[in-house]
Design an enzyme around this catalytic site. Structure first.
Site, PDB file in Angstrom:
ATOM      1  N   HIS A 197      32.303 -28.241   1.949  1.00 29.20           N
ATOM      2  CA  HIS A 197      31.833 -29.389   1.610  1.00 29.20           C
ATOM      3  C   HIS A 197      31.250 -29.981   2.626  1.00 29.20           C
ATOM      4  O   HIS A 197      31.636 -30.597   3.647  1.00 29.20           O
ATOM      5  CB  HIS A 197      32.982 -30.329   1.215  1.00 29.20           C
ATOM      6  CG  HIS A 197      33.588 -30.099  -0.283  1.00 29.20           C
ATOM      7  ND1 HIS A 197      32.941 -30.881  -1.210  1.00 29.20           N
ATOM      8  CD2 HIS A 197      34.311 -29.223  -0.613  1.00 29.20           C
ATOM      9  CE1 HIS A 197      33.554 -30.420  -2.394  1.00 29.20           C
ATOM     10  NE2 HIS A 197      34.278 -29.461  -1.891  1.00 29.20           N
ATOM     11  N   GLU A 245      29.193 -32.463   2.843  1.00 25.70           N
ATOM     12  CA  GLU A 245      29.147 -33.968   2.906  1.00 25.70           C
ATOM     13  C   GLU A 245      30.438 -34.507   3.559  1.00 25.70           C
ATOM     14  O   GLU A 245      30.415 -35.325   4.161  1.00 25.70           O
ATOM     15  CB  GLU A 245      29.043 -34.502   1.537  1.00 25.70           C
ATOM     16  CG  GLU A 245      30.045 -34.473   0.687  1.00 25.70           C
ATOM     17  CD  GLU A 245      30.768 -33.170   0.182  1.00 25.70           C
ATOM     18  OE1 GLU A 245      31.771 -33.131  -0.384  1.00 25.70           O
ATOM     19  OE2 GLU A 245      30.234 -32.123   0.357  1.00 25.70           O
ATOM     20  N   CYS A 273      30.042 -26.494  -3.788  1.00 30.74           N
ATOM     21  CA  CYS A 273      31.375 -26.022  -3.927  1.00 30.74           C
ATOM     22  C   CYS A 273      31.130 -25.615  -5.390  1.00 30.74           C
ATOM     23  O   CYS A 273      30.772 -24.707  -5.805  1.00 30.74           O
ATOM     24  CB  CYS A 273      32.371 -27.248  -3.792  1.00 30.74           C
ATOM     25  SG  CYS A 273      34.042 -26.703  -3.958  1.00 30.74           S
TER      26      CYS A 273
END
Length: 240
Positions: free
Chosen positions: A218, A220, A124
């Site tokens: 994202h 994660e 990001c």
């Protein structure tokens, strides 16, 4: 597969913000635990790399070089907007207040990691900062790439299956996103390998490095362990 006797050491850049927990309200080095969890689940050891309060430290190339010398891979995490002064533009009215310490620190870390050809996963804000380091610019305001205040949105990303990260994830992926800025002018030396339905750049790679990947979404948040596992595996090949 990592053939060494230890797990790859993965540095993750962190926020430096005023935060509260329990009875405390202090300046803190913070990071969503999802980053740490994904690195650990992928077989790496997560080491947090906050900017210090000393301005000369965060912008000192030797300080960053010494930090990176102890790593096998680097994650540049998401967070606030990159200071537009870094790409010679005035600040848009919606752009976050500059985090000069963090910008300087992460740019120094990235430069040191690229110098060593360490594996890098830039997420990001990290992808945006990677583009700025390569001489690119950013769109300072993009609509509809958030689900709401503190709510992730969702986007479909079309990927080049012959290049990272599409060679790992396939020709498309549904991903969590939360940003209002994006890559505008592409930095020289980067290649576009993924786009959103609106045409915005969603994935880039450094053409002259072994594994340097920037993603606008994202992974994660999605626990996309395929991407983290490939990143950690490449970190395990770093010669020490």
């Amino acid at each position: 597969m990592n053939t060494r006797n230890r797990r790859p050491r993965i540095g993750i850049s962190t926020y430096r913000e005023h935060a509260s927990w329990g009875i405390w309200q202090l300046d803190a080095a913070t990071l969503p635990a999802t980053y740490v969890d994904c690195v650990a689940a992928a077989g790496g050891i997560a080491l947090l790399l906050p900017p210090t309060g000393n301005a000369s430290d965060v912008s000192d190339p030797s300080y960053a070089a010494e930090t990176v010398a102890g790593l096998d891979g680097l994650v540049i995490s998401g967070g606030p907007d990159v200071d537009p002064a870094r790409y010679d533009e005035a600040c848009h009215e919606t752009t976050d207040a500059p985090r000069e310490q963090r910008d300087a620190w992460e740019l120094a870390l990235l430069s040191a990691a690229l110098e060593r050809d360490l594996p890098v996963l830039a997420i990001c804000r990290g992808a945006q900062l990677l583009n700025v380091l390569y001489g690119g610019s950013l769109i300072q305001h993009v609509e509809d790439h958030r689900g709401g205040v503190a709510v992730f949105g969702s986007t479909q990303v079309t990927l080049d299956p012959a290049a990272l990260p599409g060679s790992i994830l396939g020709p498309s992926v549904t991903a969590s996103c939360y940003h209002h800025q994006a890559i505008a002018r592409l930095g020289e030396g980067l290649a576009i390998t993924g786009r959103a339905p609106d045409g915005r750049i969603e994935a880039v790679v450094a053409s002259d490095r072994t594994f340097v990947v920037g993603v606008q979404w994202h992974p994660e948040q999605d626990r996309e362990l395929r991407l983290f596992a490939a990143f950690v595996e490449n970190a395990g090949k770093v010669v020490v």
